[in-house]
Scaffold this motif. Structure first.
Motif, PDB file in Angstrom:
ATOM      1  N   ARG A 167      -6.484   0.993  -6.234  1.00  0.00           N
ATOM      2  CA  ARG A 167      -5.558   0.537  -7.275  1.00  0.00           C
ATOM      3  C   ARG A 167      -4.356   1.474  -7.431  1.00  0.00           C
ATOM      4  NH1 ARG A 167      -5.810  -3.101 -11.899  1.00  0.00           N
ATOM      5  NH2 ARG A 167      -7.323  -4.104 -10.607  1.00  0.00           N
ATOM      6  N   GLU A 168      -4.575   2.787  -7.325  1.00  0.00           N
ATOM      7  CA  GLU A 168      -3.458   3.726  -7.520  1.00  0.00           C
ATOM      8  C   GLU A 168      -2.425   3.652  -6.397  1.00  0.00           C
ATOM      9  OE1 GLU A 168      -6.877   6.124  -5.730  1.00  0.00           O
ATOM     10  OE2 GLU A 168      -6.685   4.756  -7.416  1.00  0.00           O
ATOM     11  N   ASN A 169      -2.778   3.020  -5.279  1.00  0.00           N
ATOM     12  CA  ASN A 169      -1.838   2.852  -4.169  1.00  0.00           C
ATOM     13  C   ASN A 169      -1.169   1.481  -4.160  1.00  0.00           C
ATOM     14  OD1 ASN A 169      -2.327   5.420  -3.108  1.00  0.00           O
ATOM     15  ND2 ASN A 169      -4.123   4.692  -2.012  1.00  0.00           N
ATOM     16  N   LEU A 170      -1.504   0.638  -5.114  1.00  0.00           N
ATOM     17  CA  LEU A 170      -1.001  -0.728  -5.160  1.00  0.00           C
ATOM     18  C   LEU A 170       0.389  -0.798  -5.782  1.00  0.00           C
ATOM     19  CD1 LEU A 170      -1.541  -3.813  -4.869  1.00  0.00           C
ATOM     20  CD2 LEU A 170      -2.542  -3.709  -7.159  1.00  0.00           C
ATOM     21  N   VAL A 171       1.297  -1.445  -5.076  1.00  0.00           N
ATOM     22  CA  VAL A 171       2.623  -1.767  -5.610  1.00  0.00           C
ATOM     23  C   VAL A 171       2.878  -3.238  -5.327  1.00  0.00           C
ATOM     24  CG1 VAL A 171       3.639   0.541  -5.480  1.00  0.00           C
ATOM     25  CG2 VAL A 171       3.764  -0.950  -3.508  1.00  0.00           C
ATOM     26  N   PHE A 172       3.726  -3.854  -6.123  1.00  0.00           N
ATOM     27  CA  PHE A 172       4.045  -5.269  -5.968  1.00  0.00           C
ATOM     28  C   PHE A 172       5.512  -5.425  -5.585  1.00  0.00           C
ATOM     29  CE2 PHE A 172       0.023  -6.245  -7.358  1.00  0.00           C
ATOM     30  CZ  PHE A 172      -0.244  -5.935  -8.678  1.00  0.00           C
ATOM     31  N   PHE A 173       5.780  -6.424  -4.765  1.00  0.00           N
ATOM     32  CA  PHE A 173       7.155  -6.732  -4.369  1.00  0.00           C
ATOM     33  C   PHE A 173       7.426  -8.215  -4.568  1.00  0.00           C
ATOM     34  CE2 PHE A 173       6.086  -3.017  -1.776  1.00  0.00           C
ATOM     35  CZ  PHE A 173       7.141  -2.182  -2.097  1.00  0.00           C
ATOM     36  N   GLY A 174       8.636  -8.517  -4.971  1.00  0.00           N
ATOM     37  CA  GLY A 174       9.060  -9.899  -5.155  1.00  0.00           C
ATOM     38  C   GLY A 174       9.568 -10.546  -3.883  1.00  0.00           C
ATOM     39  N   SER A 175       9.886  -9.738  -2.869  1.00  0.00           N
ATOM     40  CA  SER A 175      10.364 -10.291  -1.601  1.00  0.00           C
ATOM     41  C   SER A 175      10.071  -9.321  -0.471  1.00  0.00           C
ATOM     42  CB  SER A 175      11.873 -10.566  -1.653  1.00  0.00           C
ATOM     43  OG  SER A 175      12.595  -9.351  -1.620  1.00  0.00           O
ATOM     44  N   ASP A 176      10.064  -9.852   0.754  1.00  0.00           N
ATOM     45  CA  ASP A 176       9.861  -8.982   1.906  1.00  0.00           C
ATOM     46  C   ASP A 176      11.052  -8.064   2.100  1.00  0.00           C
ATOM     47  OD1 ASP A 176      11.516 -11.098   2.682  1.00  0.00           O
ATOM     48  OD2 ASP A 176      10.640 -11.246   4.684  1.00  0.00           O
ATOM     49  N   ARG A 177      12.244  -8.519   1.747  1.00  0.00           N
ATOM     50  CA  ARG A 177      13.439  -7.672   1.862  1.00  0.00           C
ATOM     51  C   ARG A 177      13.338  -6.435   0.983  1.00  0.00           C
ATOM     52  NH1 ARG A 177      18.016 -12.356   1.902  1.00  0.00           N
ATOM     53  NH2 ARG A 177      17.533 -13.098   3.981  1.00  0.00           N
ATOM     54  N   LYS A 178      12.809  -6.612  -0.217  1.00  0.00           N
ATOM     55  CA  LYS A 178      12.652  -5.462  -1.107  1.00  0.00           C
ATOM     56  C   LYS A 178      11.608  -4.493  -0.572  1.00  0.00           C
ATOM     57  CE  LYS A 178      14.408  -7.591  -5.250  1.00  0.00           C
ATOM     58  NZ  LYS A 178      14.200  -7.918  -6.640  1.00  0.00           N
ATOM     59  N   ALA A 179      10.539  -5.025  -0.003  1.00  0.00           N
ATOM     60  CA  ALA A 179       9.509  -4.167   0.586  1.00  0.00           C
ATOM     61  C   ALA A 179      10.078  -3.388   1.772  1.00  0.00           C
ATOM     62  CB  ALA A 179       8.303  -4.999   1.009  1.00  0.00           C
ATOM     63  N   LEU A 180      10.802  -4.080   2.632  1.00  0.00           N
ATOM     64  CA  LEU A 180      11.411  -3.418   3.785  1.00  0.00           C
ATOM     65  C   LEU A 180      12.431  -2.371   3.350  1.00  0.00           C
ATOM     66  CD1 LEU A 180      11.831  -6.565   6.053  1.00  0.00           C
ATOM     67  CD2 LEU A 180      10.281  -4.628   6.478  1.00  0.00           C
ATOM     68  N   ALA A 181      13.244  -2.706   2.347  1.00  0.00           N
ATOM     69  CA  ALA A 181      14.251  -1.765   1.843  1.00  0.00           C
ATOM     70  C   ALA A 181      13.617  -0.521   1.233  1.00  0.00           C
ATOM     71  CB  ALA A 181      15.146  -2.453   0.816  1.00  0.00           C
ATOM     72  N   ALA A 182      12.400  -0.664   0.714  1.00  0.00           N
ATOM     73  CA  ALA A 182      11.690   0.476   0.121  1.00  0.00           C
ATOM     74  C   ALA A 182      10.957   1.301   1.181  1.00  0.00           C
ATOM     75  CB  ALA A 182      10.699  -0.018  -0.938  1.00  0.00           C
ATOM     76  N   ASN A 235       0.871  -1.168   0.000  1.00  0.00           N
ATOM     77  CA  ASN A 235       0.000   0.000   0.000  1.00  0.00           C
ATOM     78  C   ASN A 235       0.914   1.225   0.000  1.00  0.00           C
ATOM     79  OD1 ASN A 235      -1.552   2.249   0.808  1.00  0.00           O
ATOM     80  ND2 ASN A 235      -3.029   0.922   1.826  1.00  0.00           N
ATOM     81  N   GLN A 236       0.997   1.885  -1.137  1.00  0.00           N
ATOM     82  CA  GLN A 236       1.900   3.009  -1.312  1.00  0.00           C
ATOM     83  C   GLN A 236       1.525   4.186  -0.416  1.00  0.00           C
ATOM     84  OE1 GLN A 236       2.133   4.251  -5.375  1.00  0.00           O
ATOM     85  NE2 GLN A 236       3.872   5.573  -5.015  1.00  0.00           N
ATOM     86  N   ALA A 237       0.253   4.391  -0.159  1.00  0.00           N
ATOM     87  CA  ALA A 237      -0.187   5.523   0.651  1.00  0.00           C
ATOM     88  C   ALA A 237       0.160   5.340   2.126  1.00  0.00           C
ATOM     89  CB  ALA A 237      -1.692   5.741   0.492  1.00  0.00           C
ATOM     90  N   GLU A 238       0.011   4.111   2.610  1.00  0.00           N
ATOM     91  CA  GLU A 238       0.227   3.860   4.031  1.00  0.00           C
ATOM     92  C   GLU A 238       1.534   3.130   4.325  1.00  0.00           C
ATOM     93  OE1 GLU A 238      -3.232   2.431   6.068  1.00  0.00           O
ATOM     94  OE2 GLU A 238      -4.552   3.530   4.718  1.00  0.00           O
ATOM     95  N   LYS A 239       2.263   2.785   3.284  1.00  0.00           N
ATOM     96  CA  LYS A 239       3.596   2.182   3.396  1.00  0.00           C
ATOM     97  C   LYS A 239       3.624   0.886   4.204  1.00  0.00           C
ATOM     98  CE  LYS A 239       6.239   5.095   1.182  1.00  0.00           C
ATOM     99  NZ  LYS A 239       6.888   4.740  -0.043  1.00  0.00           N
ATOM    100  N   TYR A 240       2.713  -0.049   3.867  1.00  0.00           N
ATOM    101  CA  TYR A 240       2.802  -1.381   4.452  1.00  0.00           C
ATOM    102  C   TYR A 240       2.644  -2.404   3.333  1.00  0.00           C
ATOM    103  CZ  TYR A 240      -2.325  -1.733   4.283  1.00  0.00           C
ATOM    104  OH  TYR A 240      -3.631  -1.783   3.871  1.00  0.00           O
TER     105      TYR A 240
END
Length: 92
Positions: free
Chosen positions: A64-79, A45-50
């Motif tokens: 939908r405009e707040n949706l982002v996809f990640f391939g791993s939890d590490r990438k999500a955490l790093a972002a 969730n790009q707006a709420e950063k989780y």
């Protein structure tokens, strides 16, 4: 791998279009399978950063405009995204 949510997203070589502004329409098993095959493991969730598992109960109401996809939890955490408190992806 990170994908920005848009009106149309490319999943497994196919463009998926949304008539609604929510992600509920992409949560069917066939689409989730295509997302997994393309390397998507988490929705963010790009707006709420989780970030969540794609099967998390609250993800259907995500805009939908707040949706982002990640391939791993590490990438999500790093972002700068934190794990969802409901589905707890970091605990898995």
């Amino acid at each position: 791998m990170e994908f920005k949510g848009t009106q149309k997203i490319l999943i497994g070589g196919e463009w998926v279009s949304s008539r609604s502004s929510q992600t509920r329409d992409i949560l069917n098993p066939a689409t989730l399978e295509k997302l997994a095959a393309s390397g998507v493991r988490y929705f963010g969730n790009q707006a709420e950063k989780y970030f969540c598992f794609p099967t998390c109960g609250g993800i259907g109401s995500l805009q939908r405009e707040n949706l982002v996809f990640f391939g791993s939890d590490r990438k999500a955490l790093a972002a700068g995204y934190r794990p969802c408190a409901t589905c707890r992806p970091a605990a898995a």
